[in-house]
Write a protein that holds these residues in place. Structure first.
Motif, PDB file in Angstrom:
ATOM      1  N   TYR A 172      -2.740  10.837  -4.703  1.00  0.00           N
ATOM      2  CA  TYR A 172      -2.649  12.304  -4.725  1.00  0.00           C
ATOM      3  C   TYR A 172      -1.549  12.801  -3.809  1.00  0.00           C
ATOM      4  CZ  TYR A 172      -4.623  12.988  -0.076  1.00  0.00           C
ATOM      5  OH  TYR A 172      -4.779  13.009   1.281  1.00  0.00           O
ATOM      6  N   ASP A 173      -1.377  12.096  -2.678  1.00  0.00           N
ATOM      7  CA  ASP A 173      -0.467  12.596  -1.641  1.00  0.00           C
ATOM      8  C   ASP A 173       0.998  12.262  -1.921  1.00  0.00           C
ATOM      9  OD1 ASP A 173      -1.327   9.998  -1.264  1.00  0.00           O
ATOM     10  OD2 ASP A 173      -1.249  10.069   0.923  1.00  0.00           O
ATOM     11  N   LEU A 174       1.278  11.669  -3.071  1.00  0.00           N
ATOM     12  CA  LEU A 174       2.677  11.487  -3.468  1.00  0.00           C
ATOM     13  C   LEU A 174       3.101  12.519  -4.519  1.00  0.00           C
ATOM     14  CD1 LEU A 174       3.313   7.638  -3.602  1.00  0.00           C
ATOM     15  CD2 LEU A 174       3.476   9.232  -1.687  1.00  0.00           C
ATOM     16  N   LEU A 228      -2.304  20.335  -0.667  1.00  0.00           N
ATOM     17  CA  LEU A 228      -3.654  19.874  -0.406  1.00  0.00           C
ATOM     18  C   LEU A 228      -4.672  20.862  -0.987  1.00  0.00           C
ATOM     19  CD1 LEU A 228      -5.024  17.501   1.064  1.00  0.00           C
ATOM     20  CD2 LEU A 228      -5.104  18.929   3.111  1.00  0.00           C
ATOM     21  N   CYS A 284      -2.347   7.556  -1.246  1.00  0.00           N
ATOM     22  CA  CYS A 284      -1.346   6.561  -0.840  1.00  0.00           C
ATOM     23  C   CYS A 284      -1.476   6.352   0.668  1.00  0.00           C
ATOM     24  CB  CYS A 284       0.061   6.993  -1.223  1.00  0.00           C
ATOM     25  SG  CYS A 284       1.292   5.750  -0.761  1.00  0.00           S
ATOM     26  N   PHE A 285      -1.374   7.432   1.419  1.00  0.00           N
ATOM     27  CA  PHE A 285      -1.483   7.331   2.883  1.00  0.00           C
ATOM     28  C   PHE A 285      -2.835   7.899   3.339  1.00  0.00           C
ATOM     29  CE2 PHE A 285       3.030   7.436   1.871  1.00  0.00           C
ATOM     30  CZ  PHE A 285       3.460   6.296   2.526  1.00  0.00           C
ATOM     31  N   CYS A 286      -2.875   9.196   3.604  1.00  0.00           N
ATOM     32  CA  CYS A 286      -4.099   9.789   4.173  1.00  0.00           C
ATOM     33  C   CYS A 286      -5.213   9.809   3.126  1.00  0.00           C
ATOM     34  CB  CYS A 286      -3.793  11.214   4.655  1.00  0.00           C
ATOM     35  SG  CYS A 286      -5.162  11.939   5.549  1.00  0.00           S
ATOM     36  N   HIS A 287      -6.329   9.222   3.476  1.00  0.00           N
ATOM     37  CA  HIS A 287      -7.464   9.210   2.550  1.00  0.00           C
ATOM     38  C   HIS A 287      -7.858  10.630   2.172  1.00  0.00           C
ATOM     39  CE1 HIS A 287      -8.983   5.214   4.518  1.00  0.00           C
ATOM     40  NE2 HIS A 287      -7.778   5.117   4.011  1.00  0.00           N
ATOM     41  N   LYS A 316      -4.821  -1.507   2.856  1.00  0.00           N
ATOM     42  CA  LYS A 316      -4.752  -2.956   3.088  1.00  0.00           C
ATOM     43  C   LYS A 316      -5.527  -3.289   4.355  1.00  0.00           C
ATOM     44  CE  LYS A 316      -1.358  -1.305   0.735  1.00  0.00           C
ATOM     45  NZ  LYS A 316      -0.879   0.092   0.819  1.00  0.00           N
ATOM     46  N   SER A 317      -6.174  -2.297   4.914  1.00  0.00           N
ATOM     47  CA  SER A 317      -6.820  -2.422   6.227  1.00  0.00           C
ATOM     48  C   SER A 317      -8.314  -2.618   6.038  1.00  0.00           C
ATOM     49  CB  SER A 317      -6.546  -1.162   7.046  1.00  0.00           C
ATOM     50  OG  SER A 317      -5.178  -0.812   6.961  1.00  0.00           O
ATOM     51  N   GLU A 347     -11.391  -2.047   8.435  1.00  0.00           N
ATOM     52  CA  GLU A 347     -11.914  -0.721   8.772  1.00  0.00           C
ATOM     53  C   GLU A 347     -13.084  -0.309   7.886  1.00  0.00           C
ATOM     54  OE1 GLU A 347     -10.357   0.667  11.566  1.00  0.00           O
ATOM     55  OE2 GLU A 347      -9.590  -1.385  11.374  1.00  0.00           O
ATOM     56  N   TRP A 352     -15.608   3.131   7.795  1.00  0.00           N
ATOM     57  CA  TRP A 352     -15.526   4.144   6.739  1.00  0.00           C
ATOM     58  C   TRP A 352     -16.866   4.337   6.040  1.00  0.00           C
ATOM     59  CZ3 TRP A 352     -10.465   1.412   4.893  1.00  0.00           C
ATOM     60  CH2 TRP A 352      -9.394   1.825   5.704  1.00  0.00           C
TER      61      TRP A 352
END
Lengths: 514, 514
Positions: A237-239, A245, A270-273, A289-290, A293, A297
């Motif tokens: 969404y963030d691309l 937002l 892509c970045f911020c959930h 890829k983390s 965590e 979450w």
């Protein structure tokens, strides 16, 4: 009419309307004291349809109003064995409406429906033999690396100026698209349908918000009665270059409000959930890829966590598309052994640019049969896995008060040592602490006191101490996740149990109550 | 007297002193206009010694005062080819005093000096054939898992009550210890000497601060003139049950102040890093598994970063001691391809508890010869590696103002996209952002415009685009870090260069100016 299966009413009405696609036609379905109003849609050639998804058996009456007026009744038979209703989020896992467990094993074929028929057929054939029960795919065509072909048809007709007209759906597209969706869901595969995405040269990502609603309105009237579909608001969404937002939040609200059935709803980053704590969001759909965590979450959002992109098995020149099969398989195990769910994708370079991840075709990789092996094991568990508590992660996140509360259960001679460790962790910068904790993460999850799973990942233990409940009778299996072997190494053990291991990477240990 | 070699004066003085170990004896060495005062130490049997490290050749005079009074002169010859002086931190790398590059390839044998002679001999023999040029070892014996044996002797004599007496060094210990240090450094191996550690049942970690100073005073007077020693204040300083952060800072200050030569000085953590920005600290000595953070740490501390513990090759039941050889090798490559330096350790279970990491003996693992292969490549580079700039890491750390400044160099049609990405990254929580950036980290470093190194790690690229300077003539080598092969795949290339790769894990690409 049968429970959990789409019921459809057809009406032909040849009188011309201003815009047949935004037609005023709806039906009220009544069963006992329950009423539900669903809106219909224009399907071209004067045909209007109303679709309804009955979720309990019994006598239904229906009454259509708007441009068509009609009424009738139907007896809804109880579901047959093949139909379980929609998938719902329950706590941090998924279930069908009838209570059957659903453990998602996803793949991606983002632009599946935008390929020529022969390739679509090949993809469906591959899916029929693959271990996946969920697929991420887009409504709109994809413009991206290895994705430059024009689709056979588009969701909308064009205006005189050549731009697409959101208010005139292309019936040919929707019939073809729907047929693909139906064939996929008939194979027991849930469709995580991506409503918007930013890889676009046609303008679908740049529509005005009013046109976004017109599009979503038609899509929801047409597809919402199909039980096997999930709403994925976006891929990355963030691309999107065009939506703020707030635009995305409004889209989320629109979909939730206009879906009569409450399908699963998520939004992929892509970045911020996407904020998974939002009320309309049923589960987390994360690109990350983390994987270390994940327990945090799950704890934060208290909903199921789907890792919907953690790179793909392949050999592309991009980091996101060049995992070895082994690493793809390990990421699945890491995710499941953290109490979450994982999505596969395959990206092998190809002369004709037919890359499974976006176009489908055949699977070339070595991970799918290992994912099938994992699926078999996961489906044999007595219930959903949740991440193991405790350890350094918990300690790092505790307030001093919480820590002191927990201290009472610690041996007295260890308390000062624990306080000292907590003080050192407490002095760390958040970024250092996050990285540190990730580096020491243990992949461990359990089903209550019934089953315990450890994925030992890269750790080549020669022995391992399992801390099992004192009062159970556990069978311990050693699983080689790459070789796909399961070996019972202990029977009828409980409490602290030391097992011998062969000191290699990629082993999991599963202890289940006998 | 020879440049870079320890010069020693002996005096016998049989008169009894209150405490011979805290004796007042020092010498002033004068060479031209330079004067240096060094203190001597009691070596037992009435012998007092003063050691001096001459760092430039020429005519020296010396004058001893205190309990002995004497003077003399010596001509200091220029260094021979085997002696380069102490290792110093220069920018973010290491050099000997004479400018020779030093690239540390460390290992650990923490309790080396606390084993019986036969095992010590075996360890020294192993070290002579191993690729390591730095070793971490302790002054005090070790009490820990697999380390329960009593040492042959201790640094101090005992009091009547059985407690160790810091004010009475055990000469037998120090002679033996020094002999081991000298034999190790004579092999070209730097000793990263650990002054305190928390794995202790004898009370060495629980001494009063005044006793810590008495111990350090003797150690510094005795060992500081040896050029091959580094001061490591602690192993896992933050696990000491007895020393506060302030105690540690005072210890750091004491060592720095009482070392006449300015040996390398660091302090090794378990959790929170020692503050590497402190003036006395010459380099970072980190325990961490979070190698993706290295470029940030280098940038922050502007000193060399040694990864002095990133788990060990072995099969212990602990996560820190169960790396495969491959993972140990990969961690070395990740570290070096980030512009930092790495330390090996080996922890294979053994019936007699002789585990290399703490006791020495023989190396059983598969990583050392691959570390030798890496060392050969690193030593062939034209200078020290620094981490690659740019990418998502930089973007995530920029202020909006910095970002706009850098934007001018970006293609105009990409600027909004970059701003959008930065906005999404900016919305992330620090912990999520840290984990995210770590997950997408690229291992890339370079020597100016002369050499560029990428470690592709788990990425199985089928092709890769190298962005080399436009005006160079580069030879590109493909390195298989496990198979230890180097293959020239391009000659005389520059600028954007696409290379074909075999799509497997563990490949590095090195482009060097021809």
């Amino acid at each position: 009419m049968r429970q959990y299966e789409t019921f459809e009413l057809h009406f032909t009405e040849n009188e011309n309307h201003e815009n047949a696609f935004e037609c005023n036609i709806s039906a009220e379905f009544t069963c006992g004291e329950e009423k539900k109003v669903v809106r219909g849609f224009y399907d071209g050639e004067g045909v209007y349809k109303i679709r309804f998804l009955p979720r309990k058996p019994g006598e239904y009456t229906w009454k259509v109003s708007g441009i068509v007026n009609a009424e009738g009744h139907e007896y809804c038979d109880p579901a047959d064995e093949a139909h379980h209703g929609m998938v719902k989020a329950v706590d941090t896992h998924f279930e069908f409406e009838d209570g059957t467990r659903f453990i998602p094993f996803g793949t991606t074929v983002y632009a599946l429906a935008h390929q020529e028929d022969a390739l679509v057929e090949e993809t469906l054939k591959t899916l029929g033999a693959a271990p996946f029960n969920k697929i991420r795919m887009c409504v709109f065509p994809k413009d991206y690396l290895y994705n430059k072909n024009e689709p056979p048809c588009y969701a909308f007709e064009k205006k005189a100026d050549g731009a697409f007209d959101a208010s005139r759906p292309c019936i040919q597209f929707w019939l073809r698209f729907e047929n693909i969706l139906d064939r996929i869901t008939a194979m027991g595969i849930q469709v995580d349908l991506i409503l918007f995405h930013p890889y676009d040269r046609w303008g679908f990502d740049a529509m005005q918000q009013a046109d976004n609603y017109i599009y979503l309105d038609y899509l929801l009237r047409r597809l919402a009665a199909k039980p096997g579909i999930w709403w994925s608001l976006a891929n990355e969404y963030d691309l999107s270059r065009t939506k703020s937002l707030r635009d995305w939040e409004e889209i989320e609200e629109y979909v939730a409000k206009n879906d009569p059935y409450g399908h699963l709803l998520s939004c992929h980053n892509c970045f911020c959930h996407w904020d998974t704590k939002r009320e309309n969001v049923t589960h987390a759909s994360l690109q990350t890829k983390s994987l270390t965590e994940i327990p945090r979450w799950i704890k934060e959002c208290k909903k199921p966590v789907m890792i919907d992109e953690c790179c793909y098995e392949g050999n592309l020149p991009q980091f996101w598309g060049s995992l070895s099969a082994r690493e793809m398989v390990f990421r699945f195990w890491r995710t499941f052994a953290s109490g979450a769910y994982c999505t596969h994708g395959e990206t092998y370079l190809s002369d004709d640019d037919v890359v499974w991840w976006a176009k489908g075709g055949v699977l070339k990789g070595e991970s799918p049969r290992r994912i099938a092996f994992l699926r078999e094991i996961m489906e044999s568990l007595p219930g959903p896995l949740v991440p193991a508590d405790g350890g350094i992660v918990e300690l790092a996140q505790m307030s001093p008060e919480e820590m002191e509360k927990g201290m009472a259960q610690q041996p007295e001679d260890l308390r000062d040592f624990i306080r000292m460790i907590a003080a050192s962790i407490g002095r760390m910068r958040v970024d250092d602490r996050t990285a540190h904790i990730g580096g020491e993460h243990e992949w461990a999850a359990h089903v209550g006191e019934e089953a315990f799973l450890w994925f030992n990942d890269l750790m080549c233990f020669g022995e391992q101490t399992l801390r099992l409940p004192e009062d159970g009778h556990f069978r311990v299996e050693l699983i080689d996740v790459w070789e796909m072997t399961r070996t019972v190494i202990e029977e009828d053990v409980s409490g602290e149990t030391i097992i011998r291991l062969p000191g290699k990477e990629g082993l999991a240990v599963l202890a289940m109550k006998m």
